[in-house]
Scaffold this motif. Structure first.
Motif, short mmCIF file in Angstrom:
data_model
loop_
_atom_site.label_atom_id
_atom_site.label_comp_id
_atom_site.label_asym_id
_atom_site.label_seq_id
_atom_site.Cartn_x
_atom_site.Cartn_y
_atom_site.Cartn_z
N UNK A 81 0.80 -1.22 0.00
CA UNK A 81 0.00 0.00 0.00
C UNK A 81 0.84 1.27 0.00
N UNK A 82 2.01 1.22 0.66
CA UNK A 82 2.86 2.41 0.73
C UNK A 82 4.32 2.00 0.93
N UNK A 83 5.17 3.01 0.86
CA UNK A 83 6.60 2.77 1.08
C UNK A 83 6.81 2.28 2.51
N UNK A 84 6.04 2.86 3.44
CA UNK A 84 6.16 2.50 4.86
C UNK A 84 5.82 1.02 5.05
N UNK A 85 4.72 0.59 4.41
CA UNK A 85 4.31 -0.82 4.56
C UNK A 85 5.38 -1.74 4.00
N UNK A 86 5.95 -1.30 2.89
CA UNK A 86 7.00 -2.10 2.26
C UNK A 86 8.19 -2.26 3.20
N UNK A 87 8.64 -1.12 3.75
CA UNK A 87 9.79 -1.15 4.65
C UNK A 87 9.46 -1.94 5.91
N UNK A 88 8.24 -1.74 6.39
CA UNK A 88 7.83 -2.45 7.60
C UNK A 88 7.79 -3.95 7.36
N UNK A 89 7.45 -4.35 6.13
CA UNK A 89 7.43 -5.78 5.81
C UNK A 89 8.85 -6.35 5.87
N UNK A 90 9.82 -5.55 5.38
CA UNK A 90 11.23 -5.98 5.46
C UNK A 90 11.63 -6.16 6.93
N UNK A 91 11.22 -5.17 7.75
CA UNK A 91 11.54 -5.21 9.18
C UNK A 91 10.89 -6.43 9.83
N UNK A 92 9.62 -6.67 9.44
CA UNK A 92 8.87 -7.80 10.01
C UNK A 92 9.56 -9.12 9.67
N UNK A 93 10.02 -9.23 8.45
CA UNK A 93 10.70 -10.46 8.03
C UNK A 93 11.98 -10.68 8.84
#
Lengths: 236, 448
Positions: A81-93
């Motif tokens: 949905x956004x750049x933040x979600x993308x980065x947060x997904x990396x962090x979550x992984x």
């Protein structure tokens, strides 16, 4: 044939279970589509990670990412949905990997402080590649102020971490009551550690190790005192 | 022997382990601010009171400050311990009452738990202890300077001692030394205040060198080579398992001084180890021209076969050519009672340009102290380090030194004073008697 497939809607964060009647050809086609989607998602994450590291998180736009992936910006938004979600997904992984490391490393003979320390230290070690930009990502993804626009990936990270903390507490005879003061205290300490770590200029972030130790000690002292108080009240 | 004497003589041996704590950062800030405020209050008050009342006020005030500091000290670990050592060895820095409080504190450091140790290993060596050693004791068996020591076994079966530093100790030494400088600011009305700053800076540099275990490992190796073929054993270290924060060395089995003494050993054994400890210091002093500045009983292992293990090399100073010449000339002048050369030595020591500028009171005290220090050398023959007269005279001189509080001195000599006092205190504790004179003069002749 009856085919069950489960998919995750990234926009709403909901899981859907569809029950449909399909032909074998359709199954093969769907499998290809699914795999292509998976690959695309992986590719976006990989490209984004590279760009964040090279250009910096703030300087990287969703347009940069989509162009580097060779896809339209709109397509990118179908995945994230956004750049933040993308980065947060990396962090979550990364955090997920850290938690797996914690499970592998724990002996089961650790004290409560030691085990909580091991969990957080293992997560931070896995998060190291993202340290340069984790500050703004966490700020937008796990903000303590925003309740309405919680980032789903951020919320997932919180839930997964707290679930592990609950199981550690349980193994040491403590019950974790959601939304209780000790849980809020824990989460504040944890976010404090993350913030401290992201700005830690000491070699290998050694000062953060002292910070984790001190924070976990504080938390365990608090809940132990609570328990003693309750026990004392029970005895009366 | 009175309690006070006993206390002063054992101060060198009561040093406990330092380990850092995050809390220190702010608790020191608050305690130093309070002490500073009290000094200001005193400075203002003393303008309006008589001389006797001034003295009384000063004592009262010092005691209050000391107690207040004690109140916050519970939270202070690690580098603050170093500050305590600094103050104890530089009585001129703070009033005696404060030094006593620092010395009496028991710095029981909470040991690092194993999860923390694993992280230090991963950062420093890229592997977990179990991946490196065939056995690693999760509990520390000894405290060390700025860390703790664990026993382990190498893959080749060799028993080792692994010293691990508490994280962020260097950062906190810096912070604490800054805080100490601030604290000293409040004493700027004292005579020769400008020299205090030099002492603090010098101490900071020495302590910061101590936080790099690689520097310790190389000094250890230098000493190991030096003592080959003697009854002194310096452990072999394993460079591939040594970093800034981890030092892996050969494990030496034996007893520390207090365990040795607990078995009530006879005079022959006590003299034997007393002589070996003295030899370890005097030999490195003359042949390497170094001051081994951290003389405390925990740094020695008294082995069953009569050998002495010398195991901690963190804190030392190296004489440069100019200082060394001054030192040897000064010592020779002392032994020969050459007043002119002695005055030249003292002039340099007190950082004056002419002997006329020397404070006669300081010269008198210094010469009396030196006479006490060299008494075992000038005795020519066996010297009883536990002799009542010698010990009580030393304690009296120390008290006088505390009281006078001279600050104008080359900071380098804080370390050699510390070593000399530490040595005499340890010899007293061993209650030993031997020919120190021949040992010292023999080494001096050989290397000078």
């Amino acid at each position: 044939m009856i085919f069950f497939h489960i998919f995750f809607d990234f926009i709403s964060g909901q899981h859907y279970v569809n029950v449909t009647k399909v032909t074998l050809t359709q199954v093969t086609l769907m499998r290809i589509t699914q795999e292509a989607k998976k690959e695309n998602r992986k590719k976006i994450l990989r490209v984004a990670e590279k760009l964040f590291t090279r250009k910096g998180y703030e300087q990287t736009t969703t347009r940069d990412i989509s162009e580097s992936c060779g896809m339209a910006k709109g397509t990118l938004f179908n995945y994230f949905k956004s750049k933040e979600t993308l980065a947060m997904t990396l962090v979550a992984q990364a955090m997920d990997k850290g938690r797996k490391n914690y499970l592998r490393r724990k002996s089961g003979r650790e004290s409560l402080v030691e085990e909580l320390f091991l969990l957080v230290a293992s997560e931070l070690r896995a998060l190291r590649p993202y340290r340069d930009y984790i500050g703004p990502v966490l700020e937008s993804g796990m903000s303590v102020f925003s309740k309405k626009s919680i980032c789903p990936a951020g919320e997932e990270v919180r839930l997964a971490h707290m679930e592990t903390v609950a199981s550690i507490l349980d193994a040491h005879g403590f019950e974790m009551v959601p939304n209780s003061i000790p849980v809020t205290l824990y989460w504040s300490l944890y976010l404090g550690i993350l913030a401290f770590w992201s700005n830690d200029t000491s070699e290998n972030q050694v000062e953060t190790l002292a910070m984790i130790d001190y924070s976990m000690q504080t938390f365990v002292n608090t809940i132990s005192a609570n328990l003693q108080l309750r026990e004392a009240a029970g005895n009366e | 022997m009175n309690e006070n004497t006993q206390f002063i003589l054992t101060t060198e041996q009561t040093k406990k382990i330092p380990v850092s704590s995050f809390m220190r950062m702010w608790s020191l800030g608050s305690s130093q601010a309070r002490i500073a405020a009290r000094y200001f209050a005193y400075a203002a008050q003393k303008q309006f009171v008589s001389k006797d009342r001034k003295k009384e006020l000063q004592n009262h005030f010092h005691l209050k400050s000391a107690l207040q500091l004690l109140g916050t000290m519970g939270y202070l670990r690690g580098a603050i311990m170093k500050m305590g050592q600094l103050l104890a060895n530089m009585p001129q820095l703070l009033p005696h009452e404060l030094v006593e409080v620092f010395e009496s504190l028991q710095f029981e450091a909470p040991p690092m738990h194993y999860s923390l140790i694993r992280e230090v290993f991963l950062d420093e060596l890229g592997k977990e202890p179990e991946e490196i050693f065939s056995r690693f004791d999760k509990r520390a068996f000894a405290a060390a300077s700025l860390g703790q020591v664990h026993r382990a076994r190498l893959r080749n079966g060799k028993e080792v001692a692994v010293k691990i530093q508490y994280p962020s100790i260097a950062e906190t030494i810096n912070a604490d030394m800054k805080a100490l400088s601030l604290l000293l600011q409040s004493m700027r009305f004292k005579k020769d205040f400008q020299y205090l700053h030099a002492h603090v800076q010098d101490a900071r540099n020495v302590f910061l060198k101590e936080v790099d275990y690689r520097s310790e490992a190389s000094f250890m190796e230098k000493n190991r080579k030096l003592f080959i073929g003697t009854q002194i054993v310096v452990p072999v270290h394993y460079p591939e398992l040594c970093t800034r924060r981890i030092l892996t060395m050969e494990y030496l089995p034996g007893k520390h001084v207090h365990n040795f003494l607990a078995q009530k050993p006879g005079i022959a054994k006590r003299n034997h180890f007393g002589e070996l400890i003295s030899y370890s210091l005097v030999h490195s002093w003359f042949s390497l021209r170094t001051v081994y500045a951290d003389l405390h009983p925990g740094n020695y292992v008294l082995m069953d076969d009569g050998r002495l293990g010398f195991i901690d090399f963190g804190c030392y100073r190296q004489f440069d050519e100019e200082r060394w010449k001054l030192q040897i000339d000064g010592e020779t002048a002392m032994f020969q009672d050459d007043q002119e050369k002695l005055m030249h030595f003292l002039t340099k020591l007190a950082m004056h340009s002419h002997p006329e500028a020397l404070d006669p009171e300081w010269v008198d005290l210094f010469l009396r102290q030196m006479k006490w220090i060299i008494a075992p050398i000038t005795a020519r023959g066996p010297f009883d380090f536990a002799g009542k007269e010698y010990v009580e005279h030393g304690a009296k001189l120390l008290r006088e030194s505390f009281r006078k509080g001279y600050t104008r001195l080359d900071p380098f000599y804080n370390w050699s004073n510390r070593t000399l006092l530490g040595h005499r205190a340890l010899m007293y504790r061993l209650k030993c008697s031997f020919d120190y004179s021949s040992l010292y003069l023999g080494e001096m002749q050989k290397y000078s």
